[in-house]
Design an enzyme around this catalytic site. Sequence first.
Site, PDB file in Angstrom:
ATOM      1  N   HIS A   1       0.793  -1.147   0.170  1.00  0.00           N
ATOM      2  CA  HIS A   1       0.112  -0.240  -0.068  1.00  0.00           C
ATOM      3  C   HIS A   1       0.898   1.270   0.020  1.00  0.00           C
ATOM      4  O   HIS A   1       2.167   1.277   0.550  1.00  0.00           O
ATOM      5  CB  HIS A   1      -0.856  -0.041   1.088  1.00  0.00           C
TER       6      HIS A   1
ATOM      7  N   ASP B   1      -7.810  -5.473  -0.195  1.00  0.00           N
ATOM      8  CA  ASP B   1      -8.348  -6.294  -1.147  1.00  0.00           C
ATOM      9  C   ASP B   1      -7.947  -7.687  -1.017  1.00  0.00           C
ATOM     10  O   ASP B   1      -8.544  -8.786  -1.488  1.00  0.00           O
ATOM     11  CB  ASP B   1      -8.050  -6.022  -2.500  1.00  0.00           C
TER      12      ASP B   1
HETATM   13  N1  CMC Z   1       4.160  -7.695  -4.524  1.00  0.00           N
HETATM   14  C1  CMC Z   1       5.403  -7.351  -4.497  1.00  0.00           C
HETATM   15  N2  CMC Z   1       6.428  -6.539  -4.583  1.00  0.00           N
HETATM   16  C2  CMC Z   1       5.564  -5.226  -4.302  1.00  0.00           C
HETATM   17  C3  CMC Z   1       4.264  -5.168  -3.941  1.00  0.00           C
HETATM   18  C4  CMC Z   1       3.688  -6.353  -4.095  1.00  0.00           C
HETATM   19  N3  CMC Z   1       2.039  -6.447  -3.945  1.00  0.00           N
HETATM   20  N4  CMC Z   1       3.944  -4.059  -3.731  1.00  0.00           N
HETATM   21  C5  CMC Z   1       5.008  -3.271  -4.068  1.00  0.00           C
HETATM   22  N5  CMC Z   1       6.169  -3.990  -4.167  1.00  0.00           N
HETATM   23  C6  CMC Z   1       7.486  -3.817  -4.115  1.00  0.00           C
HETATM   24  C7  CMC Z   1       7.663  -3.308  -5.743  1.00  0.00           C
HETATM   25  O1  CMC Z   1       8.029  -4.284  -6.761  1.00  0.00           O
HETATM   26  C8  CMC Z   1       8.719  -2.286  -5.606  1.00  0.00           C
HETATM   27  O2  CMC Z   1      10.171  -2.948  -5.364  1.00  0.00           O
HETATM   28  P1  CMC Z   1      11.389  -2.364  -6.178  1.00  0.00           P
HETATM   29  O3  CMC Z   1      11.622  -1.179  -5.193  1.00  0.00           O
HETATM   30  O4  CMC Z   1      12.311  -3.635  -5.930  1.00  0.00           O
HETATM   31  O5  CMC Z   1      11.123  -2.006  -7.545  1.00  0.00           O
HETATM   32  C9  CMC Z   1       8.460  -1.675  -4.167  1.00  0.00           C
HETATM   33  O6  CMC Z   1       7.835  -2.629  -3.532  1.00  0.00           O
HETATM   34  C10 CMC Z   1       7.489  -0.226  -4.399  1.00  0.00           C
HETATM   35  O7  CMC Z   1       6.539  -0.649  -5.085  1.00  0.00           O
HETATM   36  P2  CMC Z   1       5.668   0.545  -6.052  1.00  0.00           P
HETATM   37  O8  CMC Z   1       4.543  -0.233  -6.483  1.00  0.00           O
HETATM   38  O9  CMC Z   1       6.537   1.725  -6.323  1.00  0.00           O
HETATM   39  O10 CMC Z   1       5.081   1.157  -4.254  1.00  0.00           O
HETATM   40  P3  CMC Z   1       3.758   1.764  -4.115  1.00  0.00           P
HETATM   41  O11 CMC Z   1       4.056   2.393  -2.715  1.00  0.00           O
HETATM   42  O12 CMC Z   1       3.277   2.772  -5.146  1.00  0.00           O
HETATM   43  O13 CMC Z   1       2.846   0.338  -3.933  1.00  0.00           O
HETATM   44  C11 CMC Z   1       0.656  -0.372  -4.416  1.00  0.00           C
HETATM   45  C12 CMC Z   1       1.585   0.627  -3.773  1.00  0.00           C
HETATM   46  C13 CMC Z   1      -0.492  -0.734  -3.851  1.00  0.00           C
HETATM   47  C14 CMC Z   1       0.586   0.401  -6.107  1.00  0.00           C
HETATM   48  C15 CMC Z   1       1.524  -1.828  -4.747  1.00  0.00           C
HETATM   49  O14 CMC Z   1       1.704  -2.139  -3.456  1.00  0.00           O
HETATM   50  C16 CMC Z   1       0.859  -2.796  -5.609  1.00  0.00           C
HETATM   51  O15 CMC Z   1       0.968  -2.638  -6.845  1.00  0.00           O
HETATM   52  N6  CMC Z   1       0.347  -3.704  -4.792  1.00  0.00           N
HETATM   53  C17 CMC Z   1      -0.268  -4.697  -5.765  1.00  0.00           C
HETATM   54  C18 CMC Z   1      -1.770  -4.363  -6.123  1.00  0.00           C
HETATM   55  C19 CMC Z   1      -2.805  -4.164  -5.025  1.00  0.00           C
HETATM   56  O16 CMC Z   1      -2.865  -5.063  -4.147  1.00  0.00           O
HETATM   57  N7  CMC Z   1      -3.482  -3.093  -5.125  1.00  0.00           N
HETATM   58  C20 CMC Z   1      -4.645  -2.771  -4.099  1.00  0.00           C
HETATM   59  C21 CMC Z   1      -4.207  -1.639  -3.302  1.00  0.00           C
HETATM   60  S1  CMC Z   1      -4.908  -1.352  -1.826  1.00  0.00           S
HETATM   61  C22 CMC Z   1      -6.575  -0.727  -2.415  1.00  0.00           C
HETATM   62  C23 CMC Z   1      -6.772   0.395  -3.156  1.00  0.00           C
HETATM   63  O17 CMC Z   1      -6.143   1.305  -2.884  1.00  0.00           O
HETATM   64  O18 CMC Z   1      -7.526   0.377  -4.219  1.00  0.00           O
END
Ligand code: CMC
Length: 375
Positions: free
Chosen positions: A261, A315
């Site tokens: 998140h 989720d």
């Molecule tokens: N699984 C594996 N690695 C992850 C995940 C995950 N679910 N989430 C973040 N990371 C890693 C990512 O690969 C990256 O690694 P690196 O620095 O080595 O490249 C690092 O953590 C930062 O990731 P980011 O996507 O830049 O971080 P963020 O703060 O933008 O992440 C997020 C937020 C929700 C987009 C992300 O965690 C994600 O894509 N999760 C999976 C999709 C998901 O479950 N979404 C629902 C979000 S909650 C409900 C909502 O808001 O609607």
Amino acid sequence: MSNPELVPGLAGIPAAESSISFIDGQAGVLEYRGYKIEDLSANSTYEEVAWLLLYGELPTADELSAFEADLGRLRELPEALVKMIQAMPATAHPMQALQASLAGLGMVSPKTNLRDAASKDEACRRVIACTPVLVAAFERVRAGKDYVAPKAELSTAANFLWCLDGESPDDVAVRTLDCALILHAEHTMNASTFACRVVASTENDPYTSCSGAVGALFGPLHGGANERVLKQLATIGSVDEVEAWYDAKSANKQKVMGFGHRVYKTKDPRANNLQTLATELFQTLGSTPKYDLALKLEEVVTARLGDRGIYPNVDFFSGLVYEKLGLDTDVFTPIFAMARVAGYCAHYLEQHLDNKLFRPGQIYAGQRDRALPRS
Ligand code: CMC
């Protein structure tokens, strides 16, 4: 003046001053108007929470019953809108149908007078009242079934289940769904809420603003993750295969749906609540092997990624709850949306308290002053 630094995804940049909800991402706290989500989900109803979000205080008993009556009165869909939904392709994703239906609701509703608080208020209430009916209507249409008209006397959750099946829903299903709606009703300045405020800032009505927000919510990185969590569990297959599945995913630098998140760096408090809801539901209706799989996946992912603040988000368990209620996988995100319209409308009204058109800047990285090759 030097160029401001670009912040990708505007991460951490305030886009508004808001008093609607609060998150402490380190401590795993979520509050609506100062009330903890755990207290609200245990003691309130979705209607009470919607009022709280819209107006800032819990309703009195009289205010709540008048609000419930209003939602019941407003949820009737005009025939033209039902026909519009019946004309939609059955192959559409329910979120696409919902985005179009909310725009359609604007077409068939009285024009909102943006200079009149009562007019905007009624439009917000109509969005909250009608969204579940719109979701259920498309569910039936794509299954080749007739439209079931809403019942004014039912709660939002009970009416949604009624409109889906045309049968009186059981109490456990109603209370479970009501609780899930409370947990999804609002969540500070996320992508879809921001989208709602951006559209609202152009001096648009709540129908258009919420329709735009639903488009943003559809994406897999936002609300669309919940249906992918169940598909993911189905792909893994069995508890014994979780570690190998995760290792392959990690080697390919793929994200695990339902984890991580932007704000929470611990387990999302809504995930805790939904997990409790799921286990209560399983006690009544029987468990599912997918729950054991989910627990193992949580163990594996948090062991590997917990030190980076990646834990289950909202989720992760919601799909298991909805699946147990007999709902189709691709209707999970529309259920998220029908709860979240309360939050969108609260932000819509707040945006209009002191509106300024959103018009961010950019850092131009392209070429300039080029001569046309044919000149
Ligand atoms: N699984 C594996 N690695 C992850 C995940 C995950 N679910 N989430 C973040 N990371 C890693 C990512 O690969 C990256 O690694 P690196 O620095 O080595 O490249 C690092 O953590 C930062 O990731 P980011 O996507 O830049 O971080 P963020 O703060 O933008 O992440 C997020 C937020 C929700 C987009 C992300 O965690 C994600 O894509 N999760 C999976 C999709 C998901 O479950 N979404 C629902 C979000 S909650 C409900 C909502 O808001 O609607």
